[in-house]
Design a protein around this motif. Structure first.
Motif, PDB file in Angstrom:
ATOM      1  N   THR A  20       0.831  -1.201   0.000  1.00  9.10           N
ATOM      2  CA  THR A  20       0.000   0.000   0.000  1.00  9.10           C
ATOM      3  C   THR A  20       0.866   1.252   0.000  1.00  9.10           C
ATOM      4  OG1 THR A  20      -1.725  -1.181   1.200  1.00  9.10           O
ATOM      5  CG2 THR A  20      -1.845   1.216   1.216  1.00  9.10           C
ATOM      6  N   TRP A  42      -7.083   0.491   0.454  1.00  8.37           N
ATOM      7  CA  TRP A  42      -7.547   0.886   1.787  1.00  8.37           C
ATOM      8  C   TRP A  42      -9.044   0.621   1.944  1.00  8.37           C
ATOM      9  CZ3 TRP A  42     -10.021   5.975   2.851  1.00  8.37           C
ATOM     10  CH2 TRP A  42     -10.345   6.112   4.198  1.00  8.37           C
ATOM     11  N   ARG A  46      -9.757  -2.283   4.762  1.00  7.03           N
ATOM     12  CA  ARG A  46      -9.631  -1.592   6.048  1.00  7.03           C
ATOM     13  C   ARG A  46     -10.321  -2.332   7.190  1.00  7.03           C
ATOM     14  NH1 ARG A  46     -13.299   3.727   4.900  1.00  7.03           N
ATOM     15  NH2 ARG A  46     -15.194   2.612   4.359  1.00  7.03           N
ATOM     16  N   MET A  52      -4.598  -1.620   8.574  1.00  2.00           N
ATOM     17  CA  MET A  52      -4.829  -1.064   7.240  1.00  2.00           C
ATOM     18  C   MET A  52      -5.542   0.282   7.314  1.00  2.00           C
ATOM     19  SD  MET A  52      -4.519  -1.009   4.022  1.00  2.00           S
ATOM     20  CE  MET A  52      -4.108  -2.549   3.275  1.00  2.00           C
ATOM     21  N   ASP A  53      -6.454   0.447   8.245  1.00  2.72           N
ATOM     22  CA  ASP A  53      -7.184   1.707   8.337  1.00  2.72           C
ATOM     23  C   ASP A  53      -6.231   2.851   8.649  1.00  2.72           C
ATOM     24  OD1 ASP A  53      -9.650   3.105   8.163  1.00  2.72           O
ATOM     25  OD2 ASP A  53      -9.680   3.264  10.344  1.00  2.72           O
ATOM     26  N   HIS A  55      -2.836   2.945   8.243  1.00  6.05           N
ATOM     27  CA  HIS A  55      -1.860   3.124   7.177  1.00  6.05           C
ATOM     28  C   HIS A  55      -2.513   3.706   5.920  1.00  6.05           C
ATOM     29  CE1 HIS A  55       1.795   1.253   8.858  1.00  6.05           C
ATOM     30  NE2 HIS A  55       0.923   0.567   9.602  1.00  6.05           N
ATOM     31  N   GLY A  56      -3.707   3.237   5.604  1.00  4.52           N
ATOM     32  CA  GLY A  56      -4.406   3.745   4.418  1.00  4.52           C
ATOM     33  C   GLY A  56      -4.742   5.217   4.539  1.00  4.52           C
ATOM     34  N   LYS A  57      -5.208   5.629   5.709  1.00  7.43           N
ATOM     35  CA  LYS A  57      -5.507   7.049   5.924  1.00  7.43           C
ATOM     36  C   LYS A  57      -4.246   7.897   5.784  1.00  7.43           C
ATOM     37  CE  LYS A  57      -9.506   6.440   8.909  1.00  7.43           C
ATOM     38  NZ  LYS A  57     -10.030   6.544  10.271  1.00  7.43           N
TER      39      LYS A  57
END
Length: 122
Positions: A20, A42, A46, A52-53, A55-57
């Motif tokens: 990601t 994400w 997520r 993941m939530d 890191h994605g944000k």
């Protein structure tokens, strides 16, 4: 009234977190993939992948910040060339921070993006 229990076990997938962060380099290949691909990863993972939530944000916030820096930096070049400094800063952020945070993700640490504006909080 029915209450549905959604106790979903999150899986730990550090490789997906690293991917990601590294997909941000698609900007250099396609010009726009560095925002679209991490956004899709994400949104689809997520709730299934641990971390993941967060890191994605962080990835989306960096990409939106870079877009804003470029949009402000290009017209600012006319103001005594000050926009060049902003564009250099954005360029350095886009090169260095995905690698740093990919390493942090592989070690199980939280992401830390310097110089980003928090568009998405959480």
């Amino acid at each position: 009234m029915e209450i549905i229990n959604k106790n979903i076990a999150l899986r730990e997938d550090r490789q997906l977190l690293v991917i990601t962060h590294l997909t941000q380099y698609l900007d250099y290949v396609t010009g726009f993939g560095g925002l679209i691909v991490p956004l899709i990863l994400w949104l689809t993972n997520r709730d299934a992948v641990l971390g993941m939530d967060e890191h994605g944000k962080s990835v989306i916030n960096l990409q939106l910040s870079l877009i804003l820096y470029v949009v402000i930096g290009i017209p600012s070049i006319l103001l005594l060339g000050l926009g060049i400094l902003l564009l250099v800063f954005a360029g350095l952020l886009s090169l260095i921070m995905p690698i740093v945070n990919a390493v942090r993700a592989s070690n199980g640490e939280s992401p830390s993006y310097f110089g980003t504006i928090r568009f998405i909080n959480g």
